[in-house]
Design a protein around this motif. Structure first.
Motif, PDB file in Angstrom:
ATOM      1  N   LEU A 166      40.058  38.546  38.037  1.00 46.73           N
ATOM      2  CA  LEU A 166      39.032  39.506  37.621  1.00 46.73           C
ATOM      3  C   LEU A 166      37.936  39.643  38.686  1.00 46.73           C
ATOM      4  O   LEU A 166      36.796  39.989  38.394  1.00 46.73           O
ATOM      5  CB  LEU A 166      38.425  39.084  36.272  1.00 46.73           C
ATOM      6  CG  LEU A 166      39.346  39.328  35.066  1.00 46.73           C
ATOM      7  CD1 LEU A 166      38.942  38.440  33.892  1.00 46.73           C
ATOM      8  CD2 LEU A 166      39.309  40.797  34.652  1.00 46.73           C
ATOM      9  N   SER A 168      38.715  39.560  28.625  1.00 45.34           N
ATOM     10  CA  SER A 168      39.142  40.287  29.830  1.00 45.34           C
ATOM     11  C   SER A 168      40.374  39.641  30.458  1.00 45.34           C
ATOM     12  O   SER A 168      41.144  40.309  31.162  1.00 45.34           O
ATOM     13  CB  SER A 168      37.997  40.332  30.851  1.00 45.34           C
ATOM     14  OG  SER A 168      36.857  40.926  30.280  1.00 45.34           O
ATOM     15  N   SER A 169      40.577  38.342  30.199  1.00 49.59           N
ATOM     16  CA  SER A 169      41.771  37.665  30.715  1.00 49.59           C
ATOM     17  C   SER A 169      43.060  38.336  30.218  1.00 49.59           C
ATOM     18  O   SER A 169      44.066  38.346  30.927  1.00 49.59           O
ATOM     19  CB  SER A 169      41.765  36.200  30.270  1.00 49.59           C
ATOM     20  OG  SER A 169      41.651  36.140  28.859  1.00 49.59           O
ATOM     21  N   ILE A 212      44.377  41.155  32.446  1.00 48.79           N
ATOM     22  CA  ILE A 212      45.198  40.724  33.579  1.00 48.79           C
ATOM     23  C   ILE A 212      46.649  40.502  33.127  1.00 48.79           C
ATOM     24  O   ILE A 212      47.593  40.950  33.766  1.00 48.79           O
ATOM     25  CB  ILE A 212      44.615  39.429  34.203  1.00 48.79           C
ATOM     26  CG1 ILE A 212      43.166  39.643  34.636  1.00 48.79           C
ATOM     27  CG2 ILE A 212      45.472  38.941  35.366  1.00 48.79           C
ATOM     28  CD1 ILE A 212      42.970  40.739  35.674  1.00 48.79           C
ATOM     29  N   PHE A 226      34.405  42.720  37.667  1.00 49.02           N
ATOM     30  CA  PHE A 226      35.733  43.323  37.504  1.00 49.02           C
ATOM     31  C   PHE A 226      35.703  44.828  37.312  1.00 49.02           C
ATOM     32  O   PHE A 226      36.743  45.456  37.128  1.00 49.02           O
ATOM     33  CB  PHE A 226      36.495  42.662  36.338  1.00 49.02           C
ATOM     34  CG  PHE A 226      35.592  42.163  35.239  1.00 49.02           C
ATOM     35  CD1 PHE A 226      35.076  40.875  35.281  1.00 49.02           C
ATOM     36  CD2 PHE A 226      35.257  42.984  34.162  1.00 49.02           C
ATOM     37  CE1 PHE A 226      34.231  40.407  34.275  1.00 49.02           C
ATOM     38  CE2 PHE A 226      34.421  42.518  33.157  1.00 49.02           C
ATOM     39  CZ  PHE A 226      33.898  41.220  33.213  1.00 49.02           C
ATOM     40  N   VAL A 228      40.872  44.176  41.298  1.00 52.73           N
ATOM     41  CA  VAL A 228      41.545  43.698  40.081  1.00 52.73           C
ATOM     42  C   VAL A 228      42.928  44.350  39.981  1.00 52.73           C
ATOM     43  O   VAL A 228      43.927  43.680  39.688  1.00 52.73           O
ATOM     44  CB  VAL A 228      40.688  44.011  38.823  1.00 52.73           C
ATOM     45  CG1 VAL A 228      41.445  43.642  37.556  1.00 52.73           C
ATOM     46  CG2 VAL A 228      39.348  43.284  38.892  1.00 52.73           C
TER      47      VAL A 228
END
Ligand code: DAH
Length: 343
Positions: free
Chosen positions: A142, A172-173, A176, A252, A292
């Motif tokens: 991120l 937010s993980s 990814i 990010f 990102v």
């Protein structure tokens, strides 16, 4: 024979005067006259004393008596078990049965479901990820490399067992993890629990919930981001709510913004909830940073996207008038029961 006749006549009298007002009386009736140790059985036992030439007639009398006792019993049974109102026992049989109490949806779950349902109307699908994350998914990918000062924005719990593991500090993980799958475009909503090493009080807790959003496709612009979030706010808080974006910083996203809405408690006039400003912050957002995208093998020249992240507890507190964050995780049934089941 005469004795038998008399005995049966007496029993008929007894049958006629036997008071039956409720089911238990009907059962007593059955036991008295038709049970294995009842009157009928004992009279039948006396057949052996009847002269052989009279047995046929005696048998007939007994059969008649038996049929009589059975028909009266049936009447009692019908009356006491099908009556809708059984005054004798004090039980009103027309009342609905007692129900098992069923649990109710937790207010945080309800709020999360509401948020998810609005974005589902726009075609967002739902994804989840692990609560124990590695450093790469929570930070590195991120655009938060090791020693990046922005890591201090979130006070992190590390997992002793493995220095590379953390309790995820944000959802937010999951962005990814979705981007890594390599299927584009992406239009995802990612709700979940997150953890931060914060002192527990009425306003902050060491775990809470977020909903993350991610939209990646060709030619996604900041205008799409704004329009999507306008739609969300209007669905959630009503058509009259006004929105403002303030420039902000997240590693990010670039550009990054925070979105405020007019305070839905005071309507913008100023109150303790909005600290007299008339506005409340509800989420962070921005255009996904090219780094990102690159970290997830997505070509930033071809694809762009927006992302946003919002907390669930705060809107739930405002919506349900909850003044202490700790109530959400204490599981006090007196608190939980205040939220109606199944919504
Ligand atoms: N992860 C941020 C936080 O926990 C919230 C956030 C901000 C998520 C901007 C985003 C975003 O996806 O674009 O504070």
């Amino acid at each position: 024979m005469e004795a038998l006749r008399q005995q049966l006549a007496q029993l008929r009298q007894e049958i006629d005067s036997f008071a039956v007002t409720q089911a238990a009386d009907a059962e007593a009736f059955r036991i008295r006259f038709l049970g294995t140790k009842g009157a009928l059985k004992s009279v039948m036992g006396e057949m052996k004393n009847v002269a052989p030439e009279q047995r046929k007639e005696a048998g007939q009398l007994l059969n008649e008596f038996k049929a009589y006792a059975e028909s009266i019993y049936q009447q009692h049974l019908d009356r006491t078990t099908t009556a809708s109102t059984d005054t004798g026992s004090g039980i009103d049989r027309s009342l609905p049965g007692s129900t098992q109490p069923i649990g109710s949806r937790h207010p945080v779950t309800r709020m999360k479901n509401e948020i998810v349902a609005i974005f589902q109307k726009l075609g967002f699908a739902v994804a989840e990820g692990p609560e124990i994350e590695d450093d790469w998914h929570n930070f590195g990918a991120l655009n938060l490399p090791e020693h990046h000062p922005a890591r201090d924005m979130q006070d992190t719990f590390y997992v002793q067992q493995n220095p590379d593991w953390v309790l995820r500090t944000h959802t937010s993980s999951v962005q990814i993890r979705e981007m890594e799958k390599g299927t584009l475009p992406i239009r995802m909503l990612m709700p979940g629990r997150v953890f931060r090493n914060e002192t527990i009080s009425a306003r902050s807790h060491c775990f809470f919930h977020q909903v993350e959003g991610l939209y990646i496709d060709e030619q996604v612009s900041f205008a799409d981001l704004k329009q999507t979030l306008y739609f969300f706010v209007q669905e959630m808080y009503g058509k009259d709510v006004k929105v403002r974006f303030r420039p902000s910083y997240f590693p990010f996203t670039e550009p990054s913004a925070e979105m405020d809405i007019t305070c839905f408690i005071c309507g913008g006039d100023g109150c303790p909830v909005c600290k007299k400003s008339g506005w409340v912050e509800i989420l962070g957002c921005g255009m996904v940073h090219p780094n990102v995208l690159r970290n997830c093998n997505i070509d930033p020249e071809k694809y762009t996207g927006f992302a946003f992240g919002m907390g669930v507890e705060r809107p739930a507190m405002l919506k349900y008038g909850v003044n202490d964050l700790r109530l959400f995780s204490e599981n006090d049934v007196r608190f939980l029961r205040q939220f109606p089941a199944l919504t």
